[in-house]
Design a protein around this motif. Structure first.
Motif, PDB file in Angstrom:
ATOM      1  N   TYR A  31       0.804  -1.218   0.000  1.00 27.74           N
ATOM      2  CA  TYR A  31       0.000   0.000   0.000  1.00 27.74           C
ATOM      3  C   TYR A  31       0.841   1.274   0.000  1.00 27.74           C
ATOM      4  O   TYR A  31       0.365   2.338  -0.398  1.00 27.74           O
ATOM      5  N   LEU A  35       0.249   4.090  -3.015  1.00 27.71           N
ATOM      6  CA  LEU A  35       0.076   5.526  -2.796  1.00 27.71           C
ATOM      7  C   LEU A  35       1.096   6.326  -3.613  1.00 27.71           C
ATOM      8  O   LEU A  35       0.756   7.345  -4.236  1.00 27.71           O
ATOM      9  N   ARG A  46      -7.183  12.413  -1.750  1.00 31.33           N
ATOM     10  CA  ARG A  46      -7.507  11.510  -0.654  1.00 31.33           C
ATOM     11  C   ARG A  46      -7.458  10.066  -1.146  1.00 31.33           C
ATOM     12  O   ARG A  46      -7.741   9.782  -2.305  1.00 31.33           O
ATOM     13  N   ALA A  47      -7.085   9.159  -0.234  1.00 30.03           N
ATOM     14  CA  ALA A  47      -7.111   7.728  -0.517  1.00 30.03           C
ATOM     15  C   ALA A  47      -7.914   7.050   0.589  1.00 30.03           C
ATOM     16  O   ALA A  47      -7.491   7.023   1.743  1.00 30.03           O
ATOM     17  N   TYR A  49      -9.851   3.723   2.274  1.00 30.76           N
ATOM     18  CA  TYR A  49      -9.806   2.263   2.345  1.00 30.76           C
ATOM     19  C   TYR A  49     -10.977   1.808   3.208  1.00 30.76           C
ATOM     20  O   TYR A  49     -11.142   2.268   4.342  1.00 30.76           O
ATOM     21  N   LEU A  69      -2.182   1.806   7.663  1.00 31.83           N
ATOM     22  CA  LEU A  69      -2.840   2.706   6.711  1.00 31.83           C
ATOM     23  C   LEU A  69      -3.192   4.043   7.373  1.00 31.83           C
ATOM     24  O   LEU A  69      -3.011   5.107   6.775  1.00 31.83           O
ATOM     25  N   TYR A  74      -3.677   7.147   4.411  1.00 32.23           N
ATOM     26  CA  TYR A  74      -4.989   6.649   4.011  1.00 32.23           C
ATOM     27  C   TYR A  74      -6.068   7.111   4.987  1.00 32.23           C
ATOM     28  O   TYR A  74      -5.818   7.273   6.183  1.00 32.23           O
TER      29      TYR A  74
END
Length: 209
Positions: A31, A35, A46-47, A49, A69, A74
């Motif tokens: 991850y 990113l 923004r990410a 999850y 994360l 995240y």
């Protein structure tokens, strides 16, 4: 992948679905590298999850991933998974996150140019259509190369572009260099449980109320 440098990008990751797709292709998602890849494609706003958690477990196999994360860029969205025993006596888990993802995507749409959805779930076709009608581009990332394929045909047709997850293996796969593995088995894939993703039965989940 077709991205423009000036685009504002948001990632929406269906955690259980992405895990299953990567497992079907026999690789693990790193991850951190994921990113970094999308930060290089434009302005990553923004990410997100999304995953469900069994709150009453003494230790969740997802907790190390969730904590990592949270501390590494995240926005993690969780809710308690619903556990019950079926007529055969087998424990089953329900933890659909579609509504949470869809609401966040619609709220974010005015502030982005390009939405990237990591999921093959055909239920998201209407969400993709709605975001597109706001003038936004939508990329869907999943796979046709697993058995069975993870991407629903209607979702693939609706997207502005479909990216085969297998083609990203070298960019977001876990390096074999001794670094800690940044992937964990989701509660939906626990060997002691069967995971159900039935929209009708999910209607009584607390987060759906």
């Amino acid at each position: 992948m077709n991205f423009y440098p000036q685009e504002r990008i948001a990632l929406f990751i269906d955690g259980a679905n992405l895990y299953s797709a990567a497992r079907g292709l026999n690789f693990d998602i790193d991850y951190k590298r994921l990113l970094e890849l999308f930060r290089s494609k434009g302005t990553l706003i923004r990410a997100f999850y999304y995953t469900a958690l069994l709150e009453d477990q003494e230790y969740s196999p997802l907790r190390p991933l969730i904590d990592w994360l949270d501390y590494n860029g995240y926005s993690v969205v969780t809710k308690p998974a619903k556990e019950f025993t079926d007529a055969a006596g087998r424990r089953r888990v329900k933890g659909n996150m579609d509504i949470e993802l869809a609401i966040d995507a619609m709220e974010m749409a005015p502030n982005i140019d390009h939405l990237v959805l990591f999921s093959g779930d055909g239920d998201f076709r209407r969400l993709v259509d709605a975001v597109q009608r706001k003038g936004k581009r939508v990329t869907v990332i999943s796979t046709t190369r697993s058995q069975p394929p993870m991407i629903a045909d209607e979702l693939r047709r609706q997207a502005d572009q479909f990216v085969e997850l297998e083609t990203l293996r070298n960019g977001i796969g876990r390096n074999q260099d001794g670094r800690p593995q940044q992937v964990s088995r989701p509660v939906e894939d626990d060997d002691d449980y069967d995971y159900e993703d039935d929209d009708e039965d999910d209607a009584d989940l607390p987060a759906r109320a």
